[in-house]
Scaffold this motif. Structure first.
Motif, PDB file in Angstrom:
ATOM      1  N   ARG A 103      56.851  85.696 -18.506  1.00 23.50           N
ATOM      2  CA  ARG A 103      58.255  86.476 -18.314  1.00 23.50           C
ATOM      3  C   ARG A 103      59.383  85.463 -18.070  1.00 23.50           C
ATOM      4  O   ARG A 103      59.106  84.448 -17.324  1.00 23.50           O
ATOM      5  N   ARG A 104      60.383  85.872 -18.353  1.00 19.84           N
ATOM      6  CA  ARG A 104      61.529  85.141 -18.039  1.00 19.84           C
ATOM      7  C   ARG A 104      61.921  85.039 -16.619  1.00 19.84           C
ATOM      8  O   ARG A 104      61.931  86.164 -15.679  1.00 19.84           O
ATOM      9  N   ASP A 110      68.723  80.355 -21.118  1.00 20.94           N
ATOM     10  CA  ASP A 110      68.179  80.371 -22.402  1.00 20.94           C
ATOM     11  C   ASP A 110      67.362  79.222 -22.857  1.00 20.94           C
ATOM     12  O   ASP A 110      66.195  79.097 -23.190  1.00 20.94           O
ATOM     13  N   SER A 111      67.880  77.960 -22.664  1.00 28.23           N
ATOM     14  CA  SER A 111      67.305  76.399 -23.165  1.00 28.23           C
ATOM     15  C   SER A 111      66.150  76.190 -22.168  1.00 28.23           C
ATOM     16  O   SER A 111      65.090  75.820 -22.629  1.00 28.23           O
ATOM     17  N   GLU A 112      66.325  76.492 -20.741  1.00 32.43           N
ATOM     18  CA  GLU A 112      65.027  76.412 -20.041  1.00 32.43           C
ATOM     19  C   GLU A 112      63.872  77.140 -20.195  1.00 32.43           C
ATOM     20  O   GLU A 112      62.893  76.647 -20.165  1.00 32.43           O
ATOM     21  N   ARG A 116      59.985  76.011 -21.538  1.00 26.44           N
ATOM     22  CA  ARG A 116      58.867  76.359 -20.842  1.00 26.44           C
ATOM     23  C   ARG A 116      57.902  77.333 -21.935  1.00 26.44           C
ATOM     24  O   ARG A 116      56.696  77.318 -21.833  1.00 26.44           O
ATOM     25  N   ARG A 117      58.436  78.133 -22.467  1.00 23.84           N
ATOM     26  CA  ARG A 117      57.802  79.126 -23.532  1.00 23.84           C
ATOM     27  C   ARG A 117      57.043  77.997 -24.518  1.00 23.84           C
ATOM     28  O   ARG A 117      56.112  78.281 -24.878  1.00 23.84           O
ATOM     29  N   SER A 133      60.005  91.103 -29.637  1.00 25.03           N
ATOM     30  CA  SER A 133      59.848  89.487 -29.535  1.00 25.03           C
ATOM     31  C   SER A 133      60.905  88.949 -30.173  1.00 25.03           C
ATOM     32  O   SER A 133      60.906  89.042 -31.331  1.00 25.03           O
ATOM     33  N   ASP A 134      61.705  87.940 -29.428  1.00 26.01           N
ATOM     34  CA  ASP A 134      62.753  87.156 -30.111  1.00 26.01           C
ATOM     35  C   ASP A 134      62.054  85.682 -30.719  1.00 26.01           C
ATOM     36  O   ASP A 134      62.765  85.073 -31.060  1.00 26.01           O
ATOM     37  N   VAL A 135      60.874  85.674 -30.987  1.00 28.22           N
ATOM     38  CA  VAL A 135      60.109  84.500 -31.266  1.00 28.22           C
ATOM     39  C   VAL A 135      59.668  84.512 -32.689  1.00 28.22           C
ATOM     40  O   VAL A 135      59.154  85.431 -33.167  1.00 28.22           O
TER      41      VAL A 135
END
Length: 208
Positions: A103-104, A110-112, A116-117, A133-135
């Motif tokens: 989880r965030r 956003d970049s970090e 990590r993701r 999901s935004d992936v």
């Protein structure tokens, strides 16, 4: 892979040292037995961090090597190696995937979060995403249901892609039974990105 590379390039490994974070396996599974490869290549010394907790190994791999005359050095940086292998240890001893908090984090940009993701996706077997999901789909391996066995076609050249599992698959399901089913299908680790799913699963499995 190291032995395959040596064989393909005519490299003689006789008398060499092998350094492993985890005890070499002594059984044939999805890959050949590491102990057989070590002995066949004339390795003289094996340095190991962690002993494999799998009951079919559990020190047997090291004994086979020692009995064959290979020098075995045990427990080198054991704590660090145990940490590297913690999700595998949990999977082997419980039969359930190791839960990773994907989880965030509070205050994470956003970049970090993206970095990590990406690192998590390159390391662990599956992702339990929320309903939205935004992936991009290409970030994941192909799947055809809420649970799927991990196969060779899910490892791509240049990097690993995790299986995508929908959070809806957990609805009206006992979390402990669901995790056990994932374990039976060889999914040893699970990134959870859904708040609701994380809370439900955190009581049923070790998490990070």
């Amino acid at each position: 892979m190291a032995f395959d590379y040596a064989d393909a390039h005519g490299i003689d490994l006789t008398g060499a040292t092998v350094i492993d974070t985890l005890e070499p396996c002594c059984h044939v599974g999805s890959q050949p037995a590491c102990t057989d490869l070590i002995l066949a290549h004339g390795i003289a010394r094996v340095v190991v961090g962690s002993v494999d907790p799998n009951p079919i190994v559990a020190g047997k791999g090291l004994r086979i090597l020692e009995e064959a005359g290979v020098e075995v050095v045990r427990d080198v940086m054991r704590e660090e190696c145990d940490a590297i292998n913690r999700h595998f240890f949990h999977y082997i001893t419980t039969g359930k995937p190791y839960i990773v908090d994907g989880r965030r984090r509070a205050g994470e940009s956003d970049s970090e979060y993206a970095v990590r993701r990406r690192e998590l996706y390159a390391t662990y077997a599956a992702v339990l995403a929320g309903t939205e999901s935004d992936v991009p789909d290409e970030s994941f391996a192909h799947f055809n249901g809420p649970v799927q066995a991990v196969g060779a076609d899910e490892v791509v050249i240049g990097g690993h892609r995790p299986l995508l599992l929908e959070a809806g698959a957990l609805a009206c399901t006992d979390p402990d039974e669901w995790l056990s089913e994932l374990g039976k299908r060889k999914i040893d680790s699970l990134i959870v990105e859904s708040d609701e799913a994380f809370e439900r699963l955190s009581m049923a499995c070790q998490k990070d």
